[in-house]
Design a protein around this motif. Structure first.
Motif, PDB file in Angstrom:
ATOM      1  N   THR A  74       0.823  -1.204   0.000  1.00  0.00           N
ATOM      2  CA  THR A  74       0.000   0.000   0.000  1.00  0.00           C
ATOM      3  C   THR A  74       0.859   1.257   0.000  1.00  0.00           C
ATOM      4  OG1 THR A  74      -1.763  -1.149   1.183  1.00  0.00           O
ATOM      5  CG2 THR A  74      -1.803   1.244   1.255  1.00  0.00           C
ATOM      6  N   THR A  75       1.857   1.300   0.851  1.00  0.00           N
ATOM      7  CA  THR A  75       2.741   2.463   0.915  1.00  0.00           C
ATOM      8  C   THR A  75       3.507   2.631  -0.388  1.00  0.00           C
ATOM      9  OG1 THR A  75       2.981   2.142   3.303  1.00  0.00           O
ATOM     10  CG2 THR A  75       4.606   3.528   2.220  1.00  0.00           C
ATOM     11  N   THR A  76       3.976   1.527  -0.958  1.00  0.00           N
ATOM     12  CA  THR A  76       4.704   1.597  -2.228  1.00  0.00           C
ATOM     13  C   THR A  76       3.808   2.127  -3.332  1.00  0.00           C
ATOM     14  OG1 THR A  76       6.142  -0.261  -1.588  1.00  0.00           O
ATOM     15  CG2 THR A  76       5.969   0.240  -3.939  1.00  0.00           C
ATOM     16  N   ALA A  77       2.576   1.617  -3.417  1.00  0.00           N
ATOM     17  CA  ALA A  77       1.644   2.079  -4.450  1.00  0.00           C
ATOM     18  C   ALA A  77       1.357   3.576  -4.286  1.00  0.00           C
ATOM     19  CB  ALA A  77       0.351   1.278  -4.383  1.00  0.00           C
ATOM     20  N   ALA A  78       1.119   4.023  -3.051  1.00  0.00           N
ATOM     21  CA  ALA A  78       0.828   5.436  -2.807  1.00  0.00           C
ATOM     22  C   ALA A  78       2.031   6.309  -3.144  1.00  0.00           C
ATOM     23  CB  ALA A  78       0.420   5.631  -1.353  1.00  0.00           C
ATOM     24  N   ALA A  79       3.223   5.872  -2.770  1.00  0.00           N
ATOM     25  CA  ALA A  79       4.435   6.646  -3.061  1.00  0.00           C
ATOM     26  C   ALA A  79       4.672   6.760  -4.561  1.00  0.00           C
ATOM     27  CB  ALA A  79       5.636   6.008  -2.374  1.00  0.00           C
ATOM     28  N   LEU A  80       4.435   5.679  -5.286  1.00  0.00           N
ATOM     29  CA  LEU A  80       4.565   5.725  -6.743  1.00  0.00           C
ATOM     30  C   LEU A  80       3.554   6.693  -7.342  1.00  0.00           C
ATOM     31  CD1 LEU A  80       5.019   1.923  -7.529  1.00  0.00           C
ATOM     32  CD2 LEU A  80       6.743   3.711  -7.872  1.00  0.00           C
ATOM     33  N   GLY A  81       2.317   6.674  -6.810  1.00  0.00           N
ATOM     34  CA  GLY A  81       1.299   7.589  -7.306  1.00  0.00           C
ATOM     35  C   GLY A  81       1.674   9.042  -7.088  1.00  0.00           C
ATOM     36  N   VAL A  82       2.165   9.353  -5.893  1.00  0.00           N
ATOM     37  CA  VAL A  82       2.569  10.725  -5.590  1.00  0.00           C
ATOM     38  C   VAL A  82       3.717  11.158  -6.495  1.00  0.00           C
ATOM     39  CG1 VAL A  82       3.616  12.219  -3.832  1.00  0.00           C
ATOM     40  CG2 VAL A  82       1.762  10.658  -3.202  1.00  0.00           C
ATOM     41  N   ARG A  83       4.702  10.298  -6.647  1.00  0.00           N
ATOM     42  CA  ARG A  83       5.873  10.660  -7.453  1.00  0.00           C
ATOM     43  C   ARG A  83       5.505  10.845  -8.927  1.00  0.00           C
ATOM     44  NH1 ARG A  83      11.081  10.876  -6.007  1.00  0.00           N
ATOM     45  NH2 ARG A  83      12.674  10.785  -7.638  1.00  0.00           N
ATOM     46  N   ALA A  84       4.649   9.973  -9.450  1.00  0.00           N
ATOM     47  CA  ALA A  84       4.238  10.096 -10.845  1.00  0.00           C
ATOM     48  C   ALA A  84       3.408  11.353 -11.069  1.00  0.00           C
ATOM     49  CB  ALA A  84       3.452   8.856 -11.268  1.00  0.00           C
ATOM     50  N   ALA A  85       2.509  11.661 -10.121  1.00  0.00           N
ATOM     51  CA  ALA A  85       1.675  12.852 -10.254  1.00  0.00           C
ATOM     52  C   ALA A  85       2.520  14.121 -10.207  1.00  0.00           C
ATOM     53  CB  ALA A  85       0.626  12.874  -9.145  1.00  0.00           C
ATOM     54  N   GLU A  86       3.523  14.143  -9.353  1.00  0.00           N
ATOM     55  CA  GLU A  86       4.358  15.337  -9.239  1.00  0.00           C
ATOM     56  C   GLU A  86       5.351  15.450 -10.384  1.00  0.00           C
ATOM     57  OE1 GLU A  86       4.020  16.246  -4.489  1.00  0.00           O
ATOM     58  OE2 GLU A  86       5.886  15.323  -5.224  1.00  0.00           O
ATOM     59  N   ARG A  87       5.335  14.474 -11.264  1.00  0.00           N
ATOM     60  CA  ARG A  87       6.099  14.539 -12.518  1.00  0.00           C
ATOM     61  C   ARG A  87       5.191  14.740 -13.726  1.00  0.00           C
ATOM     62  NH1 ARG A  87       9.200  13.026  -8.924  1.00  0.00           N
ATOM     63  NH2 ARG A  87      11.457  12.910  -9.093  1.00  0.00           N
ATOM     64  N   GLY A  88       3.975  15.194 -13.454  1.00  0.00           N
ATOM     65  CA  GLY A  88       3.114  15.644 -14.525  1.00  0.00           C
ATOM     66  C   GLY A  88       2.060  14.681 -15.011  1.00  0.00           C
ATOM     67  N   ARG A  89       1.947  13.506 -14.422  1.00  0.00           N
ATOM     68  CA  ARG A  89       0.963  12.545 -14.906  1.00  0.00           C
ATOM     69  C   ARG A  89      -0.329  12.625 -14.080  1.00  0.00           C
ATOM     70  NH1 ARG A  89       3.053   6.881 -16.895  1.00  0.00           N
ATOM     71  NH2 ARG A  89       1.417   7.400 -18.395  1.00  0.00           N
ATOM     72  N   LYS A  90      -1.422  12.260 -14.730  1.00  0.00           N
ATOM     73  CA  LYS A  90      -2.705  12.189 -14.045  1.00  0.00           C
ATOM     74  C   LYS A  90      -2.887  10.757 -13.567  1.00  0.00           C
ATOM     75  CE  LYS A  90      -7.583  13.428 -14.511  1.00  0.00           C
ATOM     76  NZ  LYS A  90      -8.651  13.916 -15.419  1.00  0.00           N
ATOM     77  N   VAL A  91      -2.883  10.555 -12.258  1.00  0.00           N
ATOM     78  CA  VAL A  91      -2.755   9.227 -11.659  1.00  0.00           C
ATOM     79  C   VAL A  91      -3.950   8.934 -10.769  1.00  0.00           C
ATOM     80  CG1 VAL A  91      -1.241   7.693 -10.337  1.00  0.00           C
ATOM     81  CG2 VAL A  91      -0.255   9.608 -11.634  1.00  0.00           C
TER      82      VAL A  91
END
Length: 449
Positions: free
Chosen positions: A34-51
């Motif tokens: 769960t933490t890994t999935a959330a961290a990936l989502g945050v990192r991808a979103a802050e790099r411009g993707r809609k997640v």
């Protein structure tokens, strides 16, 4: 082959690649999916993707870490994301997802009959594999909407990580099984033929099953089957479509594991299963890896030093007499040296030189006593810290052996290490930290807690 010589998983290129549309985080329970999935989502979103992050974790840690009061079956916008991207999060509501399928594929009257059926209510709430199947169903729904650049899936906290892949087949086998087909036959035949079948062909079966299951339950099942008849094929079709979606090039599986024997054994099984099913494996996230900035001091040397400090502290000097010879123990005037019991006490024999020396020895000052106590306390604390360091080095050695065993079996699997944090993740800042460690991997390991 050791972990240092294995391929390194590059996380940033994976989440930034527009071709990557789905990331599935899978693994045994309690390894940090769960933490890994959330961290990936945050990192991808802050790099411009809609997640959008889909979690199936009942502990609701994802909602807390993202500052959302609660998650449900509807994606909710996460505030506080930096950059041009967007992050949405949702938690699978298994029963609600099942209800949505019924409502979408049955007319109003039939949908009401199904939703109110006791057997359906039990099936939708707790049938083995239903949660995993509904996770696949919801994934298919999200992908069909084509609203997000990237979908990150946190798989259910099952006893076995393989349940996520097996559930659609299990549920499909149940719906296509001989028992269900037999119950469906009267509804398909209809009219007098159906009634004749019920009166003749079903009488023996219903009598037996009625005794085993109870007459009311059997009637509920038959009513459920009659109402769901037209939908069974749809379950199988959608399950197959989602399965093919997981095999598509735009999907990437990340196996998450802790550096422990059982978790890595489960990860190895999953890696082998993904290969057998032709599903794209991006790599292994080795979570909560321990490290030390003083790794050059081995466990053996630390324990030896602690023992030396303990032995040095065995010398017991009386308070206030530090460095003073106990003359009473060796004086020829002491009773042990043969002095008569009637002899006057040393304090009354001022003319006796020996007694004068003893009487004139000053007691140690308060500063000296404090310094002695402080020195002993420092030695004890140092010995304790050395033992803690030895325990940490033993943990590191055990984790290294476990990792080496996995990489020897699967040298083709790219690996990234995520150093352990000193505390739990409970906000976006913590998720960013995990994202940074996912991106930097082992380079941050030396100073990890």
């Amino acid at each position: 082959m050791t972990l240092d010589s294995s391929a390194r998983l590059e996380v940033d290129p994976l989440i930034e690649d527009p071709a990557t549309r789905i990331i599935v985080c899978c693994g045994a329970g309690g390894v940090g999916k769960t933490t890994t999935a959330a961290a990936l989502g945050v990192r991808a979103a802050e790099r411009g993707r809609k997640v959008v992050v889909l979690t199936i974790d009942p502990a609701r840690r994802l909602a807390q870490s993202m500052g959302i009061d609660s998650l449900d079956n509807t994606p909710r916008r996460v505030e506080g994301i930096e950059g041009d991207g967007q992050l949405h999060a949702m938690m699978l509501d298994m029963k609600r997802t099942f209800d949505e399928i019924v409502e979408a594929h049955a007319d109003g009257e039939r949908a009401r009959a199904i939703l109110g059926n006791p057997f359906y209510q039990s099936l939708s709430a707790g049938f083995a594999g239903t949660q995993e199947y509904m996770a696949m169903e919801k994934l298919g729904q999200l992908r069909a909407r084509d609203e997000w650049d990237l979908i990150v899936v946190d798989t259910p906290p099952s006893r076995s990580a393989l349940d996520f892949l097996d559930a659609p087949k299990r549920l499909g086998s149940f719906l296509d099984g001989k028992f269900i087909k037999l119950l469906m036959t009267p509804a398909k035949m209809g009219g007098r033929a159906g009634m004749k079948f019920l009166n003749v062909g079903m009488s023996m079966m219903t009598g037996t099953l009625g005794k085993l299951l109870g007459g009311q339950l059997l009637r509920d099942v038959q009513t459920f089957v009659a109402a769901m008849d037209t939908m069974f094929g749809g379950f199988r079709t959608r399950a197959d479509a989602t399965y093919r979606l997981l095999q598509a090039p735009g999907t990437a599986f990340l196996v998450v594991a802790a550096p422990e024997r059982d978790a890595l054994r489960e990860a190895a099984y999953f890696v082998e299963r993904l290969a057998a099913e032709d599903m794209p494996l991006a790599g292994l996230v080795l979570n909560r890896v321990h490290g030390s900035a003083a790794a050059r001091l081995s466990a053996e040397r630390a324990l030896a030093a602690a023992e030396n400090l303990d032995e040095a502290g065995i010398v017991d000097q009386g308070p206030g007499k530090t460095g003073v010879r106990d003359t009473a123990a060796v004086s020829p005037e002491s009773p042990s040296a043969g002095r008569s019991p009637e002899a006057p006490p040393a304090a009354d024999r001022a003319a006796d030189g020996t007694s004068e020396v003893v009487a004139e020895v000053p007691e140690a000052s308060a500063e000296q006593q404090s310094a002695t106590a402080a020195g002993q306390t420092t030695q004890q604390m140092t010995a304790g810290l050395l033992r803690l360091h030895a325990e940490r080095m033993q943990v590191l050695a055990r984790e290294q052996r476990t990792r080496d065993r996995f990489t020897a079996l699967h040298p083709e699997v790219a690996v990234v290490e995520v150093p352990a944090l000193p505390g739990d993740v409970h906000d976006l800042t913590g998720l960013r930290t995990i994202g940074d460690r996912l991106a930097t991997g082992g380079s941050a390991r030396a100073g990890a807690a």
